[in-house]
Write an enzyme that holds these catalytic residues in place. Structure first.
Site, PDB file in Angstrom:
ATOM      1  N   GLU A 196       0.700  -1.694  -0.146  1.00  0.00           N
ATOM      2  CA  GLU A 196       0.265  -0.392   0.179  1.00  0.00           C
ATOM      3  C   GLU A 196       0.524   1.351  -0.133  1.00  0.00           C
ATOM      4  OE1 GLU A 196      -2.437  -3.433   1.638  1.00  0.00           O
ATOM      5  OE2 GLU A 196      -0.535  -2.109   1.769  1.00  0.00           O
ATOM      6  N   HIS A 213      -9.935  -6.512  10.514  1.00  0.00           N
ATOM      7  CA  HIS A 213     -10.885  -6.111   8.887  1.00  0.00           C
ATOM      8  C   HIS A 213     -12.126  -6.085   9.097  1.00  0.00           C
ATOM      9  CE1 HIS A 213      -7.473  -9.290   8.053  1.00  0.00           C
ATOM     10  NE2 HIS A 213      -7.540  -8.722   7.173  1.00  0.00           N
TER      11      HIS A 213
END
Length: 341
Positions: free
Chosen positions: A63, A132
């Site tokens: 990322e 998550h």
């Protein structure tokens, strides 16, 4: 008469991106599994077939690398749309998001803008535990230079995505898993709405009153708008008229719409699924409390997620998530207290 066609948020997002890509060769999409797979959450379905791998790019699992690259592309005149698959992953790329994207225009005196969209999934309820399942609205809303938005249904998603891609500022476009419309996730049926085929935009700085009422104001964003609407329907059966506001935008925050509503109803409950302390709910309540001329008939109330890591066990997770029942109970209590006052 326009033919009605119902889309999920996932399909509405991919349709909006496709329209912007057709209109401008500067728009491209990058992220993990967004090309051949069409995105884990379906946001980029069909884009690879139409636009090819030069403009729809699968990236390595880094990322920091591809979001940093997007900032550079934006500085050079491109309009990248990048996906951070889960908002929980922000820790590995926050330098690129905040020290680069958010500050680029300010540090350059407006000479170098950053027209990029960072789309990212938020929300729990699936037993995906603490890495998550977060929303982290306040984490991004607190940072000057970023616009931070979240749709509550497919119509909103298409118009807001078109506006985000057209914006010269970096926009964090959050989408809630419970509303996305992916079969393996399940979805709130209300989030699947009629979506016009043509391009349209929705302003990223204006909240929307989705249900009018006179007795209490319920403020939500994303998934919690739908929880508030469910609660309002139940309260209606008890003779309580709840006004429901869809924030749409966390930053900028449309305080004026909230204040006008509370001036009418005299009572407020803010509902979000981010952590309780220092959150969007706290900011909403503070914005109302700071008004000198409001006459409140009940204390201000926020419903949110407790300040604990998201549990893995579904029974524990669902016990602490906001839901319509908690909103109804809080509204009854507030309005009962207002009668005593």
């Amino acid at each position: 008469m326009e033919k009605k066609r119902k889309l999920t948020i996932a399909k509405a997002m991919s349709e909006a991106i496709a329209l912007e890509m057709r209109a401008s060769p500067e728009v491209l999409v990058m992220g993990e599994d967004i090309a051949k797979l069409g995105g884990v959450f379906g946001n980029t379905q069909g884009l690879l077939d139409e636009f090819g791998p030069d403009r729809v790019r699968d990236t390595p699992i880094s990322e920091t690398a591809f979001i940093g690259t997007a900032v550079g592309m934006a500085a050079a005149g491109m309009k990248p749309v990048v996906e951070l698959m889960f908002v929980d992953f922000f820790g590995v790329c926050m330098d690129a998001i905040y020290n680069l994207a958010a500050k680029q225009s300010y540090f350059s005196g407006g000479n170098v803008t950053c027209p990029m969209v960072l789309m990212t999934s938020v929300g729990g309820g699936y037993g995906d535990a603490g890495q998550h399942s977060q929303t982290l609205f306040a984490t991004f809303g607190h940072l000057p230079g970023l616009k931070v938005v979240i749709p509550s249904n497919a119509y909103e998603a298409k118009g807001m995505m078109a506006a985000a891609i057209s914006d010269p500022n970096p926009v964090v476009f959050m989408f809630h898993k419970a509303l996305q419309g992916m079969g393996w996730l399940g979805t709130v049926p209300r989030s699947i709405t009629h979506v016009p085929e043509e391009r349209y935009t929705i302003a990223l700085d204006c909240a929307h009153i989705v249900r009018e009422g006179r007795d209490i104001t319920l403020v939500g964003l994303g998934h919690t708008v739908n929880l508030a609407l469910d609660a309002a329907a139940e309260l209606e059966g008890e003779g309580i008229e709840a006004e429901v506001i869809d924030l749409r935008s966390i930053a900028p925050l449309d305080r004026e719409t909230i204040i006008r509503s509370v001036a009418k109803t005299g009572a407020l409950i803010s509902v979000d699924d981010d952590y309780h302390s220092y959150g969007v709910g706290a900011e909403i309540l503070a914005s109302v409390a700071e008004q000198d001329d409001l006459h409140l008939k009940a204390p201000l109330k926020r419903i949110s997620y407790p300040d604990i890591p998201v549990p893995f066990a579904p029974e524990m997770e669902h016990a602490v998530l906001p839901n319509a029942g908690k909103i109804v109970t809080a509204a009854r209590k507030l309005l009962k207290e207002s009668v005593r006052v």
